[in-house]
Scaffold this active site. Structure first.
Site, PDB file in Angstrom:
ATOM      1  N   LYS A 197       0.833  -1.245  -0.008  1.00  0.00           N
ATOM      2  CA  LYS A 197       0.270   0.073  -0.014  1.00  0.00           C
ATOM      3  C   LYS A 197       0.971   1.189   0.033  1.00  0.00           C
ATOM      4  O   LYS A 197       0.802   2.131   0.752  1.00  0.00           O
ATOM      5  CB  LYS A 197      -0.943  -0.166   1.124  1.00  0.00           C
ATOM      6  CG  LYS A 197      -2.004   1.046   1.285  1.00  0.00           C
ATOM      7  CD  LYS A 197      -3.245   0.661   0.285  1.00  0.00           C
ATOM      8  CE  LYS A 197      -4.272   1.603   0.358  1.00  0.00           C
ATOM      9  NZ  LYS A 197      -5.325   1.370  -0.607  1.00  0.00           N
TER      10      LYS A 197
ATOM     11  N   ASP B 189      -5.551  -3.656  -1.796  1.00  0.00           N
ATOM     12  CA  ASP B 189      -7.111  -3.673  -2.028  1.00  0.00           C
ATOM     13  C   ASP B 189      -7.588  -4.246  -3.318  1.00  0.00           C
ATOM     14  O   ASP B 189      -8.270  -4.917  -3.454  1.00  0.00           O
ATOM     15  CB  ASP B 189      -7.696  -2.427  -1.935  1.00  0.00           C
ATOM     16  CG  ASP B 189      -6.938  -1.119  -2.425  1.00  0.00           C
ATOM     17  OD1 ASP B 189      -5.734  -1.488  -2.853  1.00  0.00           O
ATOM     18  OD2 ASP B 189      -7.256   0.015  -2.496  1.00  0.00           O
TER      19      ASP B 189
ATOM     20  N   ASP C 122      -1.434 -11.823   6.813  1.00  0.00           N
ATOM     21  CA  ASP C 122      -2.542 -12.334   7.674  1.00  0.00           C
ATOM     22  C   ASP C 122      -3.972 -12.149   7.072  1.00  0.00           C
ATOM     23  O   ASP C 122      -4.541 -13.249   7.022  1.00  0.00           O
ATOM     24  CB  ASP C 122      -2.232 -11.503   8.931  1.00  0.00           C
ATOM     25  CG  ASP C 122      -3.402 -12.185  10.097  1.00  0.00           C
ATOM     26  OD1 ASP C 122      -3.433 -13.400   9.985  1.00  0.00           O
ATOM     27  OD2 ASP C 122      -4.246 -11.295  10.608  1.00  0.00           O
TER      28      ASP C 122
END
Ligand code: ATP
Length: 338
Positions: free
Chosen positions: A173, A206, A230
């Site tokens: 990100k 995303d 995770d």
């Protein structure tokens, strides 16, 4: 010489899936000297440490662990045992292969899913550095270092080269966390330059989540920092049938601990219905790590056969078999009895 392995059953469904897995591994005929080390929420509270000395001593002797889940209290209480163990033993690479099981009906049954997640395992928001600046204002520090990022990148590219995987996608990100995830990406790019035969791509996390749902078959190897690893691991577990079947390995320089992706599943603990496949598949990875490739292949083939036959599935996958009945079927298949 038998292999020495520390078996940590854990709590919740841990003891049930650990017992089933031990039977399946023993059925392969590989000689393992199991050292059982108890590690549960109760023991942690009693001894006042997430990592009781007896567990660490055993892992120092054996260097290899097969571990069931240990419950982590939410919003308070002791810190996660998994996180503590990974930090203490410097298990920097978390490896999670995700594949469709033959015969198992899922939303993606007809889609050839065969991907592996490599998750940096020691830092990021898991550094656990949180601070209440003033009442009701908390900061949580995300730690990204060049050393840890290069180390996981190197491990991933080496694995891809060895196993002839074609493409590595770094997930990040860095459009928002320009410094932290930016550093992670600089390290993955630098490493990628040394492996020209492997295609290197980058995806914002995303978008990666959406692409994994839309086109999971286009992914090969995924490389990412701790927290994304995770979350994305659970997402991809959902693609192939859920948490009951996805294995994991935590690898460091001196130790390796094999464990399922799932947690202690308190909602079904003690009912004898937990699916032991994830820990059995983790044991397949463990056997490979021990150099027992043939036994690993036999156990893997036995699990696949049980799924192909479809008669001994646990309730999470729509079946009615108990944990023990599933284990019976795997043991039988390992021994080649039809
Ligand atoms: P953690 O925080 O430790 O990951 P969690 O509660 O978020 O724990 P799990 O304990 O993995 O997550 O459980 C999530 C859901 O998946 C629960 O409904 C649980 O019953 C189910 N589940 C997890 N593992 C298994 C398994 N081996 N067999 C069947 N169901 C499972």
């Amino acid at each position: 010489m038998p292999h020495k392995v520390t078996l940590i059953p854990g709590d919740g469904i841990g003891p049930e899936v650990a017992a089933a897995t031990r039977r399946a591994v023993d059925a392969t005929g590989v000689c393992i000297d199991w050292e059982t080390a108890e590690l549960t929420g109760r023991i942690i509270q009693e001894c006042g440490s997430e990592l009781p000395q007896a567990v660490l001593d055993s892992l120092d002797r054996t260097r290899v662990g097969l571990k069931g889940p240990v419950t982590t209290p939410v919003a308070g209480g002791f810190q996660s045992v998994n996180v503590a163990l990974r930090k203490r033993l410097d298990l920097y690479a978390n490896v999670r292969p995700v594949r469709n099981l033959p015969g198992l009906k899922t939303r993606y049954s007809g889609t050839p899913i065969d991907l592996i997640i490599f998750r940096e395992n020691t830092e990021d928001l898991y550094a656990g550095l949180e601070h209440e600046v003033v009442k009701d204002v908390v900061t949580s520090l995300k730690v990204i270092t060049r050393t840890a990022s290069l180390r996981i990148a190197r491990y991933t590219f080496d694995y891809a080269r060895r196993e002839k995987r074609k493409r590595i996608t770094a997930v990040h990100k860095a459009n928002i966390m320009k410094l932290g995830d930016g550093l992670f990406l600089r390290c993955t790019r630098e490493t990628a330059a040394e492996y020209p035969e492997i295609e290197y791509k980058e995806l914002i996390v995303d978008n990666a989540a959406m692409q994994l749902v839309l086109r999971p078959e286009t992914f090969d190897v995924l490389l990412m920092p701790n927290l994304y690893g995770d979350i994305v691991s659970d997402l991809v577990a959902g693609l192939v049938g859920g948490l009951g079947i996805v294995p994991g390995a935590n690898i460091g320089q001196n130790h390796a601990v094999f464990e399922a992706v799932h947690g202690s599943a308190p909602d079904i603990a003690g009912k004898g219905i937990a699916n032991p496949t994830a820990l059995m598949q983790s044991a397949v990875l463990m056997l490979g790590h021990l150099g027992e490739q043939q036994a690993a292949a036999r156990l893997h083939a036995a699990i696949e056969r049980v799924y192909l036959e479809g008669a001994a599935l646990t309730p999470d996958l729509g079946g009615t078999a108990s944990t023990d009945q599933f284990a019976d079927a795997v043991v039988k298949a390992v021994k080649g009895v039809s």
